[in-house]
Design a protein around this motif. Structure first.
Motif, PDB file in Angstrom:
ATOM      1  N   PRO A  73      51.175  36.081  37.250  1.00  0.00           N
ATOM      2  CA  PRO A  73      51.376  35.474  38.559  1.00  0.00           C
ATOM      3  C   PRO A  73      50.105  34.764  39.029  1.00  0.00           C
ATOM      4  O   PRO A  73      49.021  34.998  38.479  1.00  0.00           O
ATOM      5  N   ALA A  74      50.255  33.912  40.029  1.00  0.00           N
ATOM      6  CA  ALA A  74      49.084  33.267  40.636  1.00  0.00           C
ATOM      7  C   ALA A  74      48.365  34.277  41.525  1.00  0.00           C
ATOM      8  O   ALA A  74      48.887  35.358  41.814  1.00  0.00           O
ATOM      9  N   ALA A  81      41.267  40.284  34.318  1.00  0.00           N
ATOM     10  CA  ALA A  81      42.048  39.707  33.228  1.00  0.00           C
ATOM     11  C   ALA A  81      43.471  39.412  33.696  1.00  0.00           C
ATOM     12  O   ALA A  81      44.443  39.677  32.987  1.00  0.00           O
ATOM     13  N   GLU A  82      43.580  38.883  34.913  1.00  0.00           N
ATOM     14  CA  GLU A  82      44.879  38.519  35.500  1.00  0.00           C
ATOM     15  C   GLU A  82      45.820  39.707  35.639  1.00  0.00           C
ATOM     16  O   GLU A  82      47.029  39.571  35.511  1.00  0.00           O
ATOM     17  N   VAL A 129      38.610  45.638  47.162  1.00  0.00           N
ATOM     18  CA  VAL A 129      39.571  46.486  46.440  1.00  0.00           C
ATOM     19  C   VAL A 129      40.404  45.620  45.515  1.00  0.00           C
ATOM     20  O   VAL A 129      40.952  44.600  45.925  1.00  0.00           O
ATOM     21  N   ARG A 130      40.461  46.011  44.260  1.00  0.00           N
ATOM     22  CA  ARG A 130      41.316  45.309  43.298  1.00  0.00           C
ATOM     23  C   ARG A 130      42.488  46.217  42.960  1.00  0.00           C
ATOM     24  O   ARG A 130      42.319  47.238  42.281  1.00  0.00           O
ATOM     25  N   ALA A 219      50.040  44.223  31.689  1.00  0.00           N
ATOM     26  CA  ALA A 219      49.015  44.812  32.553  1.00  0.00           C
ATOM     27  C   ALA A 219      48.933  46.319  32.334  1.00  0.00           C
ATOM     28  O   ALA A 219      47.840  46.910  32.298  1.00  0.00           O
ATOM     29  N   THR A 220      50.105  46.958  32.154  1.00  0.00           N
ATOM     30  CA  THR A 220      50.134  48.397  31.922  1.00  0.00           C
ATOM     31  C   THR A 220      49.469  48.740  30.589  1.00  0.00           C
ATOM     32  O   THR A 220      48.697  49.696  30.488  1.00  0.00           O
ATOM     33  N   ASP A 221      49.758  47.922  29.569  1.00  0.00           N
ATOM     34  CA  ASP A 221      49.167  48.161  28.251  1.00  0.00           C
ATOM     35  C   ASP A 221      47.646  47.997  28.304  1.00  0.00           C
ATOM     36  O   ASP A 221      46.904  48.784  27.719  1.00  0.00           O
ATOM     37  N   ARG A 222      47.199  46.960  29.028  1.00  0.00           N
ATOM     38  CA  ARG A 222      45.749  46.757  29.138  1.00  0.00           C
ATOM     39  C   ARG A 222      45.096  47.937  29.859  1.00  0.00           C
ATOM     40  O   ARG A 222      44.051  48.442  29.437  1.00  0.00           O
TER      41      ARG A 222
END
Lengths: 258, 172
Positions: A73-74, A81-82, A129-130, A219-222
């Motif tokens: 997503p934007a 890493a997005e 916060v990320r 994202a979950t795998d990363r």
């Protein structure tokens, strides 16, 4: 002079018996040899089949978990890493990473106990916060709610930015469904997205069609490769927080400021 | 053989193959079920392996995707009664490895689910079940070792125990 046993007839008889016994022994040995060979061939066949099945499965499962072509997503945050969305000033001295699954009861508890503290630290300009949504609890949901909710959150961020994402997240945790049952419906997610500031047919379609489903998996795998084994996982300047409480968080942020 | 021991031996010979059959079916069923449950969600299988923090990342896919296939294969061999001794040896090795991995996670103070039947990953510190997981795997290990010692059982396709009567099960 020949003895009684050495008559020509008896000698031939004995010889025939010896030959017959030898043949029988040879046949028996041959039978055993064939059986061993048959078992060896069968054993090798089974081993080859098992090794081939392992290889094929590794290839197939690797392809199933491959998310190389996931579309992010934007409005993702730098340094994630997005895979995350940042709330707060990029110049804040301390960075806090929050990994959460929308179905995780401990994440809801963290939001209830510590969400205000975190928001205050952001408002004071002390932390950035990320937020990093992950989906590790789909098996505790009738309808893959972890993935659907994280996808919807990505849609909101994509359409309306990280602050809208944050408002949407808080709203989802406030109405978190119980584990081992149905999650919020797509319509409920679409309503919550609209209230957070992301509305329209495209938002609704993206939520229904899991537009960022592959991104959620990626994202979950990363996060998993980065050491995530459970949620919530909170990092303060990269250091895991021991307990997900407001006190621990404040102390860690203070310590990180030096 | 002394005549007085014969009845005891015959009785033993009659019961032990059946014990072997029961253990074969139990261990084989556990393998097939445990392996099958790990196949539908490969990403979760990888996370379960990573949660142990033992295997280097390069080995994670092989363990997460390969082990379930090995489990199912060994389970099928045990259920069919084919190559029972090699299958039991592999079972024992796998179980010993799992016991070692769970013990290691326990000793290092991790709070994870073993992921033995799918799932896995982190759980609350008070809902870990290391002891029962180790006891269960230990019991299966004993069963596997029994089959290593006595692979020939009843109701097996290949590794049939000889019957005292003779008949179709005799020899093999």
């Amino acid at each position: 002079m020949p003895g009684p046993d050495r008559s020509p007839t008896r000698g031939r008889q004995a010889a025939r018996e010896r030959i017959a016994a030898k043949r029988a022994a040879e046949q028996e040995a041959e039978r055993l040899r064939r059986r061993r060979r048959g078992q060896l061939i069968a054993g090798i066949t089974v081993a080859v089949v098992v090794v081939a099945a392992v290889l094929v499965t590794v290839l197939v499962q690797s392809a199933r978990t491959d998310t190389a072509d996931a579309v992010a997503p934007a409005n993702t945050a730098a340094g994630t890493a997005e895979t995350g969305f940042a709330v707060g000033s990029p110049g804040a001295p301390v960075t806090v990473d929050v990994y959460e699954d929308y179905l995780c009861p401990a994440c809801r508890a963290f939001e209830e106990s510590t969400g205000d503290t975190l928001d205050q630290l952001v408002a004071d300009g002390e932390v950035l916060v990320r937020y990093r949504p992950v989906a590790i609890l789909d098996r505790f949901s009738d309808d893959a709610y972890s993935t659907r909710a994280a996808n919807a959150a990505a849609v909101v961020a994509d359409t309306a930015g990280a602050d809208a994402f944050h408002a949407f997240s808080e709203s989802l945790f406030a109405q978190q469904p119980a584990e081992n049952g149905p999650g919020l419906t797509d319509d409920e997610l679409i309503d919550a997205a609209a209230q957070a500031g992301a509305q329209g047919d495209d938002v609704a379609a993206a939520i229904r069609d899991l537009r960022f489903g592959d991104w959620v998996a990626s994202a979950t795998d990363r996060a998993s490769r980065d050491g995530l084994t459970g949620t919530p996982r909170i990092l303060v300047d990269g250091e895991p927080l021991e307990a997900p409480t407001a006190e621990a968080l404040s102390a860690a942020v203070e310590a990180a400021q030096g | 053989m002394a005549p007085v021991r014969a009845p005891l031996l015959e009785r033993g010979a009659g019961v032990l193959p059946w014990v072997g059959t029961v253990l074969r079916v139990v261990v084989g069923t556990v393998w097939v079920v445990a392996g099958s449950l790990k196949l539908p969600d490969p990403a979760a299988a990888e996370r379960a392996v990573r949660a142990y923090q033992l295997a280097p990342e390069g080995l994670v896919p092989l363990l997460a995707f390969g082990l379930p296939v090995l489990e199912i294969a060994v389970g099928i061999l045990l259920l069919a009664g084919v190559f029972v001794r090699p299958a039991a040896v592999v079972s024992a090795l796998l179980l010993a490895g799992f016991i070692a991995a769970v013990s290691s996670a326990w000793a290092r103070g991790l709070s994870i689910d073993c992921g033995c039947f799918g799932g896995g990953g982190e759980v609350d510190a008070d809902s870990t079940a290391y002891l029962s997981e180790i006891v269960r795997d230990g019991a299966l290990l004993v069963a596997a070792l029994f089959l290593v010692a006595r692979p020939r059982t009843r109701w097996a396709l290949l590794d049939r125990a000889p019957t005292s009567r003779g008949g179709p099960d005799a020899g093999s």
